[in-house]
Write a protein that holds these residues in place. Sequence first.
Motif, PDB file in Angstrom:
ATOM      1  N   GLY A 114       0.790  -1.223   0.000  1.00  0.00           N
ATOM      2  CA  GLY A 114       0.000   0.000   0.000  1.00  0.00           C
ATOM      3  C   GLY A 114       0.822   1.272   0.000  1.00  0.00           C
ATOM      4  N   VAL A 115       2.036   1.210   0.538  1.00  0.00           N
ATOM      5  CA  VAL A 115       2.879   2.402   0.612  1.00  0.00           C
ATOM      6  C   VAL A 115       3.284   2.877  -0.785  1.00  0.00           C
ATOM      7  CG1 VAL A 115       5.116   3.269   1.430  1.00  0.00           C
ATOM      8  CG2 VAL A 115       3.717   1.824   2.907  1.00  0.00           C
ATOM      9  N   THR A 116       3.567   1.949  -1.699  1.00  0.00           N
ATOM     10  CA  THR A 116       4.047   2.324  -3.039  1.00  0.00           C
ATOM     11  C   THR A 116       3.027   2.046  -4.137  1.00  0.00           C
ATOM     12  OG1 THR A 116       5.045   0.134  -3.320  1.00  0.00           O
ATOM     13  CG2 THR A 116       6.441   1.871  -2.396  1.00  0.00           C
ATOM     14  N   TYR A 117       1.805   1.665  -3.767  1.00  0.00           N
ATOM     15  CA  TYR A 117       0.793   1.268  -4.752  1.00  0.00           C
ATOM     16  C   TYR A 117       0.355   2.459  -5.602  1.00  0.00           C
ATOM     17  CZ  TYR A 117      -3.308  -1.015  -6.710  1.00  0.00           C
ATOM     18  OH  TYR A 117      -4.217  -1.564  -7.569  1.00  0.00           O
ATOM     19  N   GLN A 118       0.200   2.194  -6.903  1.00  0.00           N
ATOM     20  CA  GLN A 118      -0.312   3.192  -7.844  1.00  0.00           C
ATOM     21  C   GLN A 118      -1.554   2.625  -8.500  1.00  0.00           C
ATOM     22  OE1 GLN A 118       2.757   4.161 -10.609  1.00  0.00           O
ATOM     23  NE2 GLN A 118       4.158   4.902  -9.055  1.00  0.00           N
ATOM     24  N   ALA A 119      -2.641   3.382  -8.474  1.00  0.00           N
ATOM     25  CA  ALA A 119      -3.923   2.897  -9.002  1.00  0.00           C
ATOM     26  C   ALA A 119      -3.954   2.920 -10.522  1.00  0.00           C
ATOM     27  CB  ALA A 119      -5.051   3.759  -8.440  1.00  0.00           C
ATOM     28  N   ASN A 120      -5.086   2.495 -11.073  1.00  0.00           N
ATOM     29  CA  ASN A 120      -5.367   2.497 -12.509  1.00  0.00           C
ATOM     30  C   ASN A 120      -4.412   1.625 -13.322  1.00  0.00           C
ATOM     31  OD1 ASN A 120      -7.466   4.287 -12.005  1.00  0.00           O
ATOM     32  ND2 ASN A 120      -6.118   6.061 -12.224  1.00  0.00           N
ATOM     33  N   GLY A 121      -4.080   0.458 -12.793  1.00  0.00           N
ATOM     34  CA  GLY A 121      -3.288  -0.513 -13.537  1.00  0.00           C
ATOM     35  C   GLY A 121      -1.800  -0.243 -13.575  1.00  0.00           C
ATOM     36  N   ARG A 122      -1.324   0.761 -12.871  1.00  0.00           N
ATOM     37  CA  ARG A 122       0.107   1.069 -12.889  1.00  0.00           C
ATOM     38  C   ARG A 122       0.898   0.199 -11.932  1.00  0.00           C
ATOM     39  NH1 ARG A 122      -0.122   7.321 -12.146  1.00  0.00           N
ATOM     40  NH2 ARG A 122      -2.112   6.757 -11.241  1.00  0.00           N
ATOM     41  N   SER A 123       0.218  -0.567 -11.084  1.00  0.00           N
ATOM     42  CA  SER A 123       0.884  -1.498 -10.165  1.00  0.00           C
ATOM     43  C   SER A 123       0.330  -2.912 -10.385  1.00  0.00           C
ATOM     44  CB  SER A 123       0.663  -1.065  -8.714  1.00  0.00           C
ATOM     45  OG  SER A 123       1.396   0.084  -8.420  1.00  0.00           O
ATOM     46  N   TYR A 124       0.387  -3.348 -11.623  1.00  0.00           N
ATOM     47  CA  TYR A 124      -0.193  -4.640 -11.993  1.00  0.00           C
ATOM     48  C   TYR A 124       0.429  -5.782 -11.193  1.00  0.00           C
ATOM     49  CZ  TYR A 124      -1.640  -8.607 -14.827  1.00  0.00           C
ATOM     50  OH  TYR A 124      -2.159  -9.804 -15.244  1.00  0.00           O
ATOM     51  N   HIS A 125       1.749  -5.773 -11.032  1.00  0.00           N
ATOM     52  CA  HIS A 125       2.411  -6.840 -10.260  1.00  0.00           C
ATOM     53  C   HIS A 125       1.958  -6.830  -8.803  1.00  0.00           C
ATOM     54  CE1 HIS A 125       4.982  -3.338  -9.702  1.00  0.00           C
ATOM     55  NE2 HIS A 125       5.397  -3.884  -8.578  1.00  0.00           N
ATOM     56  N   ASP A 126       1.682  -5.641  -8.261  1.00  0.00           N
ATOM     57  CA  ASP A 126       1.160  -5.552  -6.893  1.00  0.00           C
ATOM     58  C   ASP A 126      -0.246  -6.138  -6.809  1.00  0.00           C
ATOM     59  OD1 ASP A 126       3.456  -4.342  -5.910  1.00  0.00           O
ATOM     60  OD2 ASP A 126       2.690  -2.315  -6.238  1.00  0.00           O
ATOM     61  N   ASP A 127      -1.054  -5.883  -7.845  1.00  0.00           N
ATOM     62  CA  ASP A 127      -2.404  -6.460  -7.880  1.00  0.00           C
ATOM     63  C   ASP A 127      -2.340  -7.984  -7.892  1.00  0.00           C
ATOM     64  OD1 ASP A 127      -3.623  -3.957  -7.936  1.00  0.00           O
ATOM     65  OD2 ASP A 127      -3.647  -3.877 -10.125  1.00  0.00           O
TER      66      ASP A 127
END
Length: 123
Positions: A74-87
């Motif tokens: 959550g600290v480095t998460y970017q919404a709208n598909g920019r953190s696909y690997h995190d998803d």
Amino acid sequence: MNIPPWAVTVGLVVLIIFGLVWMFGHRTDKSKGADAEESDQREAASVDVKLVNVPLASVDYLLDMIENRIHEIGVTYQANGRSYHDDLEMTALRAMSRQLGFDFDVSSISSGFAVTRHVHQPV
């Protein structure tokens, strides 16, 4: 070679789960029946049929690790598909927690993610 922290965490969780499977999945010769060898061969063909009992203390430890990793994401998460690997990682972590009988509600806050643990209710 630089290994991302999420890969290390997922690797450690997988190793812990396989270690628990190995520790609690082995039966002694005394506990095997007459046709145990045949049933062991059938179980080896498919992993999803084998269930593992995990001690409650270990479940809490694993869930704490999963929850901490979701906070870290959550600290480095970017919404709208920019953190696909995190998803993908969060999906895998939540799937592991559901196999342990729990799930997480994850919501976005200004400093990352707010995570709430609850008992998993299958649909």
